[in-house]
Design a protein around this motif. Structure first.
Motif, short mmCIF file in Angstrom:
data_model
loop_
_atom_site.label_atom_id
_atom_site.label_comp_id
_atom_site.label_asym_id
_atom_site.label_seq_id
_atom_site.Cartn_x
_atom_site.Cartn_y
_atom_site.Cartn_z
N VAL A 184 0.84 -1.19 0.00
CA VAL A 184 0.00 0.00 0.00
C VAL A 184 0.88 1.25 0.00
O VAL A 184 2.07 1.19 0.32
CB VAL A 184 -0.94 0.03 1.23
N GLY A 185 0.28 2.37 -0.38
CA GLY A 185 0.98 3.64 -0.35
C GLY A 185 2.20 3.66 -1.26
O GLY A 185 2.16 3.19 -2.40
N LEU A 186 3.31 4.19 -0.73
CA LEU A 186 4.53 4.30 -1.52
C LEU A 186 5.09 2.94 -1.89
O LEU A 186 5.72 2.78 -2.95
CB LEU A 186 5.59 5.09 -0.73
N ALA A 187 4.85 1.93 -1.03
CA ALA A 187 5.31 0.57 -1.34
C ALA A 187 4.62 0.04 -2.58
O ALA A 187 5.24 -0.64 -3.42
CB ALA A 187 5.07 -0.35 -0.15
N ILE A 194 4.64 -1.28 -8.37
CA ILE A 194 4.12 -1.10 -9.74
C ILE A 194 5.22 -0.59 -10.65
O ILE A 194 5.37 -1.04 -11.79
CB ILE A 194 2.91 -0.14 -9.73
N GLY A 195 6.03 0.36 -10.14
CA GLY A 195 7.12 0.91 -10.95
C GLY A 195 8.11 -0.17 -11.37
O GLY A 195 8.53 -0.23 -12.53
N MET A 196 8.49 -1.04 -10.44
CA MET A 196 9.43 -2.11 -10.78
C MET A 196 8.79 -3.15 -11.68
O MET A 196 9.43 -3.70 -12.58
CB MET A 196 9.96 -2.75 -9.50
#
Length: 489
Positions: free
Chosen positions: A226-229, A234-236
């Protein structure tokens, strides 16, 4: 302004005397779709699923990837309509920035990106041929000298690369024929796989596991980030999806061989990208309807292993086994063979055109800037072939591709920013096509892609820094090349 325009006109005139305009809109679409669809879509979903945990997030990764690909295509369209010359992205970067920035792209393309893709896809072709003909295997070693080994798998990969290079050296008509046959065949087969999966493969257990808690952990031993994690995950995960969708821009490399390039290049990029990303989304939906997302590697059935623990990450093969047993698995292996063979043909056809453009700028061997009697840059084709085969022998192409993930995305970002730069720098140039949604969509592309690069820079430095080093090594090479090959023009 006048000094920049004259060389372009000169190159265009020279190209018209040598290159043959034989690539039609249909041919161009087949080059785009054939280049984009390789082996990635059949395997990367496993890694994406492990990263983002929930079925909804997995599909979201593909939606974002599709959005970025489409925005990239419509943005590149403006550049391709302004500079419909052989070399594509190399030319766009040169006009927006300077020769050095363009050379760094060409250097990375030759050293790793294009040749690394050719080697990796060639080996993927050999691996899936081994499913049908077990003699082709990395375990079947023909030669062993110290730590170096040469297997039948490498033999087939290299043979396929040499064959496709030879075929493309005989003219663009020969290259596009293979692309049309294999490109259309793989699209028909993929639509068949989707239809077959939707009609006969839907599994109640998978549907219950994946869609009853669509945004949740769906049977995973770990919770959804959740959040920044979640943003980081998703970015990776985007890396696999974006590279499965890569090569949509390669059609621009062949600008001087395309019929009505100012129209054809942008249409083929947009139509081809839309087809492929639509197929990718549907295939991933089929994966979720047939297999539970989460399973364990210790399970003895493909349903027990699920998507995340599919053997060797071969999700498509696992789906085929559930739907149609061994026969369907063989059919998938054949499909991936067709897919990778066609993908490599497109990569081989396109890459040498960039080296031709670099040579014309006096930054590469002069022979790279010559065309053979069939109107193609044969020397560039064979040099590309030789380096790709060396990467096949070295076995390091996979690592090299990982290293340049960041660099490739960086060049995409720089090229899209080039649309903004050229609107200011060259407002006088004709723009037969202007970027749809400008300035919002290209700015959003730059923002999202920069965010992904930042995530990789923070969370996967072992991927980013080697890629940056490879690009940086091109700076002294540029000055050496500029000195050595300065006679041109």
């Amino acid at each position: 302004m006048q000094q920049t325009t004259k060389p372009i006109q000169k190159e265009e005139a020279e190209a018209k005397g040598g290159f043959k305009r034989e690539i039609t809109l249909f041919d161009a679409i087949m080059i785009v779709t054939g280049g984009m669809i390789g082996s990635g879509i059949f395997i990367v979903t496993a890694d994406i699923s492990r990263a983002v945990i929930s079925p909804a997030n997995m599909l979201l990764v593909w939606v974002i990837s599709g959005f970025l690909t489409m925005v990239g295509a419509v943005s590149y369209g403006e550049l391709s309509s302004m500079f419909p010359n052989v070399g594509g992205q190399y030319v766009y970067l040169k006009e927006a920035y300077n020769k050095m920035v363009a050379f760094l792209y060409g250097w990375t393309l030759f050293l790793v990106i294009q040749t690394g893709v050719i080697a990796a896809v060639g080996v993927a072709f050999a691996k899936f041929t081994g499913v049908l003909i077990p003699w082709f295997s990395d375990a079947n070693v023909l030669l062993q000298i110290g730590s170096f080994s040469f297997s039948t798998e490498q033999l087939l990969a290299i043979t396929s690369i040499i064959f496709l290079t030879y075929n493309n050296s005989r003219g663009v008509k020969s290259g596009k024929l293979i692309q049309n046959i294999f490109g259309s065949t793989k699209l028909i087969a993929l639509f068949g796989l989707i239809l077959f999966g939707l009609l006969f493969g839907v599994n109640d257990m998978a549907v219950e596991a994946n869609f009853s808690d669509f945004w949740g952990a769906s049977g995973s031993p770990t919770s959804v980030p959740v959040g920044l994690a979640l943003v980081s995950a998703i970015g990776m995960a985007m890396v696999g999806a974006l590279f499965s969708a890569d090569s949509w821009n390669n059609i621009g490399f062949s600008g001087d061989e395309i019929v009505n390039p100012k129209r054809t290049i942008v249409l083929s990029m947009v139509i081809g990208s839309a087809i492929v990303m639509g197929v990718y989304l549907l295939i991933n939906l089929v994966y979720l309807l047939v297999l539970p997302m989460h399973g364990t590697a210790e399970a003895t059935t493909v349903l027990g292993q699920g998507i995340t623990a599919a053997a060797n990450d071969r999700v498509a093969t696992a789906v085929a086994e559930v739907v149609g047993g061994y026969q369907a698995t063989v059919a998938i292996a054949l499909l991936i063979m067709v897919s990778t063979f066609g993908c490599n043909n497109g990569a081989i056809l396109s890459g040498a055109r960039v080296y031709y453009a670099i040579a014309k700028d006096g930054l590469f061997f002069e022979r790279m800037g010559r065309l053979n009697k069939h109107g193609v840059p044969a020397f560039g084709l064979w040099l590309q072939c030789a380096w790709a085969c060396m990467l096949c022998l070295s076995g390091t192409y996979g690592n090299l591709l990982d290293y340049v993930v960041f660099a490739v995305m960086l060049f995409y970002i720089l090229t899209i920013i080039g649309v903004f730069i050229l609107r200011v720098k060259r407002p006088d140039l004709p723009r037969p096509y202007k970027t749809f949604g400008y300035p919002v969509l290209p700015a959003l592309y730059v923002l999202l892609s920069s965010g992904i690069c930042l995530i990789l820079l923070i969370d996967k430095p072992w991927y980013t820094w080697p890629g940056l080093i490879i690009v940086a090594l091109g700076i002294p090479v540029y000055y050496l090349a500029a000195h050595k090959f300065s006679k041109v023009k």
